[in-house]
Design an enzyme around this catalytic site. Structure first.
Site, PDB file in Angstrom:
ATOM      1  N   TRP A 140      -3.268  -2.783  -1.021  1.00 57.41           N
ATOM      2  CA  TRP A 140      -3.083  -3.473  -0.954  1.00 57.41           C
ATOM      3  C   TRP A 140      -3.676  -4.531  -0.276  1.00 57.41           C
ATOM      4  O   TRP A 140      -3.340  -4.798   1.144  1.00 57.41           O
ATOM      5  CB  TRP A 140      -1.561  -4.139  -1.275  1.00 57.41           C
ATOM      6  CG  TRP A 140      -1.215  -5.308  -1.943  1.00 57.41           C
ATOM      7  CD1 TRP A 140      -0.972  -5.967  -2.799  1.00 57.41           C
ATOM      8  CD2 TRP A 140      -1.016  -6.902  -1.211  1.00 57.41           C
ATOM      9  NE1 TRP A 140      -0.393  -7.412  -2.433  1.00 57.41           N
ATOM     10  CE2 TRP A 140      -0.238  -7.702  -2.020  1.00 57.41           C
ATOM     11  CE3 TRP A 140      -0.749  -6.951   0.686  1.00 57.41           C
ATOM     12  CZ2 TRP A 140      -0.125  -9.329  -1.202  1.00 57.41           C
ATOM     13  CZ3 TRP A 140       0.312  -8.133   1.028  1.00 57.41           C
ATOM     14  CH2 TRP A 140      -0.419  -8.832   0.343  1.00 57.41           C
ATOM     15  N   ASN A 200      -2.095   2.074   6.144  1.00 55.38           N
ATOM     16  CA  ASN A 200      -1.154   0.646   6.133  1.00 55.38           C
ATOM     17  C   ASN A 200      -0.661  -0.463   7.011  1.00 55.38           C
ATOM     18  O   ASN A 200      -0.739   0.353   8.665  1.00 55.38           O
ATOM     19  CB  ASN A 200       0.558   1.163   4.771  1.00 55.38           C
ATOM     20  CG  ASN A 200       0.237   1.580   3.539  1.00 55.38           C
ATOM     21  OD1 ASN A 200      -0.591   2.036   3.272  1.00 55.38           O
ATOM     22  ND2 ASN A 200       1.908   2.820   3.703  1.00 55.38           N
ATOM     23  N   GLY A 201      -0.619  -1.674   6.482  1.00 56.96           N
ATOM     24  CA  GLY A 201      -0.250  -1.867   8.185  1.00 56.96           C
ATOM     25  C   GLY A 201      -1.812  -3.189   7.896  1.00 56.96           C
ATOM     26  O   GLY A 201      -2.599  -3.204   7.748  1.00 56.96           O
ATOM     27  N   LYS A 241      11.909 -16.302 -10.339  1.00 54.27           N
ATOM     28  CA  LYS A 241      11.153 -14.997 -11.267  1.00 54.27           C
ATOM     29  C   LYS A 241      10.511 -15.248 -12.186  1.00 54.27           C
ATOM     30  O   LYS A 241       9.683 -14.665 -12.527  1.00 54.27           O
ATOM     31  CB  LYS A 241      13.023 -15.076 -12.153  1.00 54.27           C
ATOM     32  CG  LYS A 241      13.606 -13.605 -11.478  1.00 54.27           C
ATOM     33  CD  LYS A 241      13.512 -11.899 -11.433  1.00 54.27           C
ATOM     34  CE  LYS A 241      13.571 -12.529  -9.813  1.00 54.27           C
ATOM     35  NZ  LYS A 241      12.994 -11.654  -8.884  1.00 54.27           N
ATOM     36  N   CYS A 243       0.859  -1.274  -0.112  1.00 58.33           N
ATOM     37  CA  CYS A 243      -0.586   0.217   0.302  1.00 58.33           C
ATOM     38  C   CYS A 243       0.646   1.368   0.329  1.00 58.33           C
ATOM     39  O   CYS A 243       2.172   1.037   0.654  1.00 58.33           O
ATOM     40  CB  CYS A 243      -0.800  -0.173   0.668  1.00 58.33           C
ATOM     41  SG  CYS A 243      -2.063  -1.663   1.936  1.00 58.33           S
ATOM     42  N   HIS A 251      15.698 -37.849  -5.493  1.00 55.88           N
ATOM     43  CA  HIS A 251      14.949 -37.908  -3.662  1.00 55.88           C
ATOM     44  C   HIS A 251      13.554 -37.612  -4.223  1.00 55.88           C
ATOM     45  O   HIS A 251      13.311 -37.531  -3.349  1.00 55.88           O
ATOM     46  CB  HIS A 251      15.657 -37.394  -3.164  1.00 55.88           C
ATOM     47  CG  HIS A 251      17.694 -37.874  -2.388  1.00 55.88           C
ATOM     48  ND1 HIS A 251      17.114 -39.363  -2.389  1.00 55.88           N
ATOM     49  CD2 HIS A 251      18.329 -37.513  -3.138  1.00 55.88           C
ATOM     50  CE1 HIS A 251      18.511 -39.783  -1.771  1.00 55.88           C
ATOM     51  NE2 HIS A 251      19.028 -38.586  -2.712  1.00 55.88           N
ATOM     52  N   LYS A 306       5.777  -4.855  -3.802  1.00 56.89           N
ATOM     53  CA  LYS A 306       6.929  -4.057  -3.597  1.00 56.89           C
ATOM     54  C   LYS A 306       7.237  -3.804  -1.925  1.00 56.89           C
ATOM     55  O   LYS A 306       6.001  -3.126  -1.543  1.00 56.89           O
ATOM     56  CB  LYS A 306       7.648  -2.935  -4.623  1.00 56.89           C
ATOM     57  CG  LYS A 306       9.437  -2.666  -4.661  1.00 56.89           C
ATOM     58  CD  LYS A 306       9.550  -3.695  -6.198  1.00 56.89           C
ATOM     59  CE  LYS A 306      11.280  -3.235  -5.359  1.00 56.89           C
ATOM     60  NZ  LYS A 306      12.197  -4.614  -6.315  1.00 56.89           N
ATOM     61  N   GLU A 319       7.274 -15.625 -10.435  1.00 50.00           N
ATOM     62  CA  GLU A 319       6.332 -13.894 -10.281  1.00 50.00           C
ATOM     63  C   GLU A 319       5.931 -13.724 -11.476  1.00 50.00           C
ATOM     64  O   GLU A 319       5.029 -13.002 -11.033  1.00 50.00           O
ATOM     65  CB  GLU A 319       7.687 -13.088  -9.819  1.00 50.00           C
ATOM     66  CG  GLU A 319       7.921 -13.117  -8.097  1.00 50.00           C
ATOM     67  CD  GLU A 319       9.004 -12.596  -8.176  1.00 50.00           C
ATOM     68  OE1 GLU A 319       8.818 -11.647  -6.991  1.00 50.00           O
ATOM     69  OE2 GLU A 319      10.147 -12.851  -8.287  1.00 50.00           O
ATOM     70  N   ARG A 366       5.241  -0.342  -6.203  1.00 50.07           N
ATOM     71  CA  ARG A 366       4.826  -1.232  -5.372  1.00 50.07           C
ATOM     72  C   ARG A 366       3.814  -2.310  -5.405  1.00 50.07           C
ATOM     73  O   ARG A 366       3.669  -3.778  -4.522  1.00 50.07           O
ATOM     74  CB  ARG A 366       4.811   0.016  -3.486  1.00 50.07           C
ATOM     75  CG  ARG A 366       5.749   0.905  -3.741  1.00 50.07           C
ATOM     76  CD  ARG A 366       5.104   2.147  -2.520  1.00 50.07           C
ATOM     77  NE  ARG A 366       5.307   1.410  -0.837  1.00 50.07           N
ATOM     78  CZ  ARG A 366       6.318   1.892  -0.444  1.00 50.07           C
ATOM     79  NH1 ARG A 366       7.332   1.873  -0.729  1.00 50.07           N
ATOM     80  NH2 ARG A 366       5.911   0.836   0.078  1.00 50.07           N
ATOM     81  N   GLU A 385      16.230 -18.370  -7.432  1.00 48.47           N
ATOM     82  CA  GLU A 385      16.212 -16.890  -7.581  1.00 48.47           C
ATOM     83  C   GLU A 385      15.175 -17.218  -9.307  1.00 48.47           C
ATOM     84  O   GLU A 385      14.181 -16.352  -9.645  1.00 48.47           O
ATOM     85  CB  GLU A 385      17.079 -16.602  -7.575  1.00 48.47           C
ATOM     86  CG  GLU A 385      16.597 -14.896  -8.190  1.00 48.47           C
ATOM     87  CD  GLU A 385      16.455 -13.840  -7.599  1.00 48.47           C
ATOM     88  OE1 GLU A 385      15.154 -14.226  -6.337  1.00 48.47           O
ATOM     89  OE2 GLU A 385      15.507 -13.078  -8.084  1.00 48.47           O
TER      90      GLU A 385
HETATM   91  N1  HGA Z   1      -5.160  -3.580   6.446  1.00 46.07           N
HETATM   92  C1  HGA Z   1      -5.354  -2.983   5.491  1.00 46.07           C
HETATM   93  C2  HGA Z   1      -4.044  -2.880   4.418  1.00 46.07           C
HETATM   94  C3  HGA Z   1      -3.627  -3.032   3.629  1.00 46.07           C
HETATM   95  C4  HGA Z   1      -2.271  -2.895   3.525  1.00 46.07           C
HETATM   96  O1  HGA Z   1      -0.961  -2.104   4.410  1.00 46.07           O
HETATM   97  N2  HGA Z   1      -1.452  -3.676   2.784  1.00 46.07           N
HETATM   98  O2  HGA Z   1      -0.069  -3.913   2.316  1.00 46.07           O
HETATM   99  C5  HGA Z   1      -6.394  -3.455   4.119  1.00 46.07           C
HETATM  100  O3  HGA Z   1      -6.002  -4.349   4.553  1.00 46.07           O
HETATM  101  O4  HGA Z   1      -8.093  -2.300   3.563  1.00 46.07           O
END
Ligand code: HGA
Length: 610
Positions: free
Chosen positions: A75, A100-101, A487, A2, A506, A605, A490, A27, A483
Site C-alpha cells: 500500500w 511495512n512502514g 461508511k 501492506c 450555522h 485495513k 468509504e 487489508r 459514522e
Molecule cells: N513505505 C513503503 C511501505 C509502505 C507500507 O508499509 N504501507 O502500508 C512503500 O511505500 O513501499
C-alpha cells in the site's frame, strides 16, 4: 495495509506465500510481489501492480522455485503504484527485502548510499533498507549482524524481512512500529505481518516485540531484543476459528459482517452481563481497583473507532457521571495536552495495531495517565499487550475494509464500561436497570433491524447518481450520523458530510437543494422535537430527506421526505440500532455503483503507518 509473508522450508514455498498474500488481501493494497531463493543461491522475483491473482497468474506462467521466500502486498506510501516500486526490493542481486512502514530518514540514507555507488531502481523508502544491509554485509558479517547494524540507522517504522542470496538457509526479520509474527512449523518456519496469513500452515505463533530482530531457519528461531540480547518470547496457540476465505454465501465480506452483528454482539455480552449487571473482572484483573479512582476518561482513536468513542462520551457523562474527552490519535500525539487528575486513557482499535493510536498510548504513558484500557478485537495485538487493561470485543475476524461489526461491538463494550465506571460514580438505579435490560435486548433488536433490508435496497437506487450527501443526528446519534457518512464515502465514493442537526443554520443549510440528499437518524428520544424542527428547516429550503425513524416518532413520507421505520428500542442502545440501516444503505449504494466494496480504492485495513 501492506502485508508480509515469508517462509524457510524444505519444500517449495511459493504456494504458501501466495496463499498468505491472498489471506492478507482484505487489508487493502495496490501491488504485490514475491522473491524466491533456492538452495543453490538462485534468486528470482516477480512483481505486479493490481491484485494478488495477477501475481499468481504471472507466477504460474514460469517455474517459480524456492525453499526460502518472501512476499508482500504494498500500500504505497513513498513512490507511485508501479511495478518497479512493488516489493521485494533488491540490492545488487544479493539482498531481498520486504517492508511495512516508513523509513523517515530515507532521503539522507539515499544520498549517502548513492555516494557509495548504489543505484536506486525504485522511488521507495524501502530500497534504502536493501542497500544499507548490503553495505553492512560487504564488511563480512553475517545477515543477522548486518540487519542489527542496519536498523540502528533507520528512523521511522518498519516490519521487515530480509534474505541474503549467499545464505539461503535463513531470513532475518526486524520489528519497530509495524507488527510481525513468527509462525512455527515442523522443520519449517514462517513470518508474517498478521497471523491470518499463516493459518493454513501453523497455529503456533510468537509475536515479536518492539525493537526485536530475529533470525529464522528451518529448525531454529533466535530472537534478540533492541539491545541485541537473546530473548525468549512466549509461544501462543492461536484460537482463531474464522477462515478468511469464507464469505458464508454472502456476496461480500462486508454484507456477511453486517449480518453477523447480532451474533458477535451476543458473544461480546456473554458471561459479562447478567440480570444484576456486570459480572466480575470483565475488564481484567485489577480493573475494579483502578476504576474506583477514575475521575476522567480520555478516549483516543481513529476513523470508525473514533465515532465509537464520541458516542461513549455521551454515555459516560450522562449515565456514569464521569467527565470524558475524545480526540483523534494523530492529533493527540503531536500536541501538548493537559492530563486531568485520575485520568484513564481508553484507546479503541479493531486491529490493535493502528499506528497513530499505538503512538498515542505510548505518549500517554509518559504523560502520566493513571492507567490505560484498550477496547480491541485482536488478542495479542500491540495495543492489548501494551495497555494496563484490555477488553476484547469478540467480533471475530473483520475482513471488509469498512468497519461494521467491530464498531457495534465497540459500542456494546462502551455501554459495559459505562456501567463499570458508573458503579463508582453514582449511576442511578434507574439508568443501571435501563442499560442492563437494553443490553439484554440488543442482539434480538439487531436481528429485527436487519430485517428492514428490502426497503433500504430500494432506497439505495435514489442515491446512485448523487455526488454529495448530508447526514444529520443529535445527541448520541450525532456520531452515528458521522459514522453513516464515513461508511458512504468509504465504499461508494459519494461525498458525505455529517452535522449535529442544530448546526445546520450555522452553515450547511446553504448546501441544501434537490441534488443533496439529507439523511436523518431520528429515534424517539428527548431530542425528537428539536430534530423535527431541523427537518422542517431543510424542507423549507427544498431539501430531499431520508429519515430513519422510530415508528412512534410520527414522521410520514411525502414528496420531499421518505421515512424508513426502524424498530422501536428502549434505553441507550438506539445508536447501535441506527447504525445498521446506515451500514446497509452504504452497502447497497456501493453495490449499485459497482465499487470494490470489500477493498475500496486507496484505503487499507489495519492502518499500520502514520
Ligand atoms: N513505505 C513503503 C511501505 C509502505 C507500507 O508499509 N504501507 O502500508 C512503500 O511505500 O513501499
Amino acid at each position: 495495509m501492506c502485508g508480509i509473508v515469508g517462509a524457510v522450508a524444505e519444500r517449495n514455498v511459493v504456494e504458501i506465500l501466495l496463499e498468505g498474500l491472498k489471506r492478507l488481501e482484505y487489508r487493502g493494497y495496490d501491488s504485490a510481489g514475491v522473491a524466491l531463493l533456492q538452495q543453490d543461491g538462485t534468486l528470482s522475483r516477480i512483481r505486479r501492480t493490481g491484485k494478488v491473482q495477477e501475481l499468481a497468474d504471472a507466477v504460474a506462467e514460469g517455474e517459480a522455485l524456492g525453499t526460502t521466500g518472501i512476499a508482500h502486498t504494498r500500500w504505497a506510501t513513498h513512490g507511485g503504484v508501479t511495478e518497479k516500486n512493488a516489493h521485494p526490493h533488491f540490492s545488487p542481486e544479493r539482498v531481498a527485502v520486504v517492508h511495512n512502514g516508513i523509513i523517515e530518514n530515507y532521503q539522507s540514507l539515499r544520498e549517502s548510499l548513492t555516494s557509495k555507488g548504489y543505484t536506486f531502481t525504485s522511488d521507495t523508502d524501502t530500497e534504502t533498507i536493501a542497500h544499507t544491509v548490503h553495505e553492512e554485509l560487504k564488511s563480512g558479517c553475517a545477515l543477522l549482524a548486518a540487519v542489527q547494524h542496519s536498523v540502528k540507522q533507520f528512523h521511522g517504522a518498519y516490519g521487515t524481512v530480509i534474505m541474503d542470496k549467499e545464505d539461503p538457509s535463513r531470513v532475518v526479520v526486524a520489528r519497530s512500529g509495524s507488527p510481525l509474527v513468527i509462525g512455527l512449523g515442523l522443520g519449517e518456519n514462517f513470518i508474517a505481518s498478521d497471523q491470518m496469513a499463516l493459518l493454513p500452515v501453523t497455529r503456533r505463533f510468537i509475536f515479536l516485540e518492539e525493537g526485536d530482530v530475529a533470525e529464522i531457519t528451518r529448525r531454529e528461531v533466535n530472537i534478540f531484543d533492541k539491545d541485541g540480547n537473546p530473548v525468549e518470547r512466549d509461544v501462543v496457540e492461536s484460537n482463531i476459528e474464522h477462515d478468511a476465505g469464507d464469505k458464508a454465501g454472502y456476496r461480500h465480506y462486508m454484507l456477511k459482517e453486517i449480518h453477523e452483528q447480532p451474533t458477535v454482539v451476543r458473544n461480546s455480552l456473554q458471561n459479562r452481563v447478567d440480570d444484576n449487571g456486570l459480572t466480575a473482572d470483565i475488564f481484567g484483573p485489577g480493573a475494579d481497583e483502578i476504576f474506583r479512582d477514575v475521575k476522567h476518561v480520555q478516549i483516543i482513536a481513529c476513523g470508525t473507532s473514533y465515532h465509537a468513542g464520541m458516542t461513549a462520551r455521551y454515555w459516560l457523562e450522562q449515565y456514569a457521571n464521569v467527565s470524558c474527552g475524545i480526540e483523534i490519535a494523530s492529533e493527540f500525539r503531536y500536541r501538548k495536552s493537559v492530563v486531568h487528575e485520575n485520568s484513564l486513557l481508553v484507546t479503541i482499535s479493531q486491529s490493535g495495531e493502528t499506528a497513530d493510536t499505538l503512538a498515542a498510548l505510548r505518549l500517554a504513558k509518559e504523560l502520566g495517565y493513571m492507567s490505560s484500557l484498550t477496547i480491541c478485537n485482536v488478542p495479542g495485538s500491540s495495543l492489548v499487550r501494551e495497555s494496563d487493561l484490555a477488553f476484547m470485543t469478540r467480533a471475530g475476524a473483520e475482513i471488509g475494509v469498512a468497519s461494521t461489526k467491530a464498531f457495534t461491538t465497540q459500542l456494546t463494550a462502551f455501554l459495559m464500561l459505562t456501567l463499570a465506571l458508573g458503579e463508582h460514580n453514582g449511576i442511578s438505579a434507574e439508568d443501571k436497570t435501563s442499560i442492563v435490560s437494553s443490553l439484554h435486548s440488543l442482539p434480538a433488536k439487531l436481528e429485527e433491524t436487519l430485517a428492514i433490508t428490502q426497503g433500504i435496497e430500494d432506497l439505495a437506487e435514489e442515491f446512485a447518481d448523487k455526488n454529495h450527501s448530508l447526514f444529520l443526528g443529535r445527541g448520541d446519534q450525532y456520531p452515528i450520523a458521522m459514522e453513516g457518512a464515513l461508511k458512504l464515502k468509504e465504499i461508494s465514493y459519494i461525498h458525505a458530510e455529517a452535522y449535529a442537526s442544530g448546526e445546520l443554520k450555522h452553515g450547511p443549510l446553504a448546501l441544501i437543494d434537490e441534488e443533496m440528499p439529507v439523511i436523518v437518524v431520528a429515534p424517539n428520544n428527548e431530542l425528537l422535537e428539536k430534530l423535527k424542527s431541523n427537518v422542517e428547516e431543510v424542507r423549507a429550503r427544498g431539501g430531499i430527506m431520508y429519515v430513519f425513524a422510530d415508528k412512534d416518532a410520527a414522521f410520514s413520507s411525502d414528496e420531499t421526505m421518505r421515512v424508513i421505520n426502524v424498530p422501536h428500542c428502549e434505553g441507550p442502545i438506539a445508536p447501535i440500532i441506527y447504525t445498521i440501516p446506515l451500514q446497509l444503505l452504504s452497502y447497497y449504494v456501493a453495490l449499485i455503483k459497482g465499487t470494490d466494496v470489500d477493498q475500496p480504492r486507496n484505503l487499507a485495513k489495519s492502518v499500520t503507518v502514520e
